[in-house]
Design a protein around this motif. Structure first.
Motif, PDB file in Angstrom:
ATOM      1  N   LYS A  28     157.109  -0.295  42.642  1.00 48.72           N
ATOM      2  CA  LYS A  28     158.397   0.395  42.715  1.00 48.72           C
ATOM      3  C   LYS A  28     159.534  -0.592  42.989  1.00 48.72           C
ATOM      4  N   ALA A  29     159.300  -1.561  43.863  1.00 51.80           N
ATOM      5  CA  ALA A  29     160.334  -2.559  44.165  1.00 51.80           C
ATOM      6  C   ALA A  29     160.622  -3.405  42.932  1.00 51.80           C
ATOM      7  N   VAL A  31     160.298  -2.470  39.779  1.00 55.03           N
ATOM      8  CA  VAL A  31     161.060  -1.633  38.835  1.00 55.03           C
ATOM      9  C   VAL A  31     162.508  -1.516  39.290  1.00 55.03           C
ATOM     10  N   ARG A  32     162.727  -1.340  40.594  1.00 53.31           N
ATOM     11  CA  ARG A  32     164.088  -1.220  41.112  1.00 53.31           C
ATOM     12  C   ARG A  32     164.883  -2.519  40.903  1.00 53.31           C
ATOM     13  N   ARG A  33     164.250  -3.673  41.174  1.00 53.87           N
ATOM     14  CA  ARG A  33     164.944  -4.954  40.972  1.00 53.87           C
ATOM     15  C   ARG A  33     165.286  -5.165  39.507  1.00 53.87           C
ATOM     16  N   ARG A  35     165.816  -2.830  37.228  1.00 56.24           N
ATOM     17  CA  ARG A  35     166.895  -1.912  36.873  1.00 56.24           C
ATOM     18  C   ARG A  35     168.234  -2.440  37.390  1.00 56.24           C
ATOM     19  N   GLU A  36     168.260  -2.929  38.645  1.00 56.70           N
ATOM     20  CA  GLU A  36     169.503  -3.484  39.206  1.00 56.70           C
ATOM     21  C   GLU A  36     169.937  -4.721  38.436  1.00 56.70           C
TER      22      GLU A  36
END
Length: 98
Positions: A28-29, A31-33, A35-36
């Protein structure tokens, strides 16, 4: 299976659950990085590319001047005391020490 201790099985289950939970958090981290990073790249204006090298650090610099002359000669370095010669080249004998 009476010879197999129950605590070993419980420990194994706990380790597997911990590994699965950790991998989910890492995924999840990630994927979040990503996306950011894509959002920042979309917001950032396109940069004009400049000719020449992008970095001019010490590893990328040429030790010669543009006219091909070295930055300092051996005699200049001796004169300012940056290097101390052990012996003059003419006074060193050509015969190696045996």
């Amino acid at each position: 299976m009476s010879h197999f201790p129950t605590w070993w099985l419980i420990w194994l289950v706990v380790v597997v659950v911990f590994a699965v939970v950790r991998s989910v958090f890492v995924w999840k981290a990630s994927v979040r990085r990503e996306r950011e990073r894509r959002e920042r790249a979309a917001e950032r204006p396109a940069r004009q590319s400049r000719p020449g090298p992008r970095r001019a650090g010490m590893a990328h610099q040429n030790p010669l001047r543009a006219d091909g002359q070295p930055l300092a000669t051996r005699d200049q370095l001796i004169a300012v005391g940056a290097i101390i010669p052990t012996a003059e080249p003419d006074s060193v004998s050509a015969d190696p020490i045996a």
